[in-house]
Design an enzyme around this catalytic site. Sequence first.
Site: not given
Ligand code: MN
Length: 151
Positions: A119, A65, A71, A105
């Site tokens: 994350c 996505e 992130h 990613h």
């Molecule tokens: Mn993501």
Amino acid sequence: MTDKPSIHRPRIPGGHWQNVDLLAYKQVGSAPFRDVTRQVLFDDPALGCELRYFEVAAGGHSTLERHEHVHAVMILRGHGRCLVGEEVFAVAEQDLIHIPGMTWHQFRAAEDAALGFLCMVNSTRDRPRLPSEEDLALLRRQPDVAYFIRT
Ligand code: MN
């Protein structure tokens, strides 16, 4: 998590914490993924950000996505590989991974070990976007990326 998290939530062996719910990664059918769990560790609105813990079981993978939000990732447990943009990296405990906005990613655990990672994201963020067939064709121009991605 509740609005008022307890101050101290001890670790429970196996990638869990006291008073932290083990959640589904995403709604099943909403996006392709395999064997991923999600735990929200910190989400006090006063922070403006959230810290989550994702765990990908051995052989599993997160969704391929991209989105506007960034992130900030730290590997906490295990090892595996991740795609960021057009590069595939081997990642292991305590590695840091920065995923810039609008960058493809995906995380994959090793075949013999889970991959657990922290994350950090903005509290207010856009929804992840999935690749179109055209996006996939572009990504697959690179053999190592083509070999790595799971859709
Ligand atoms: Mn993501």
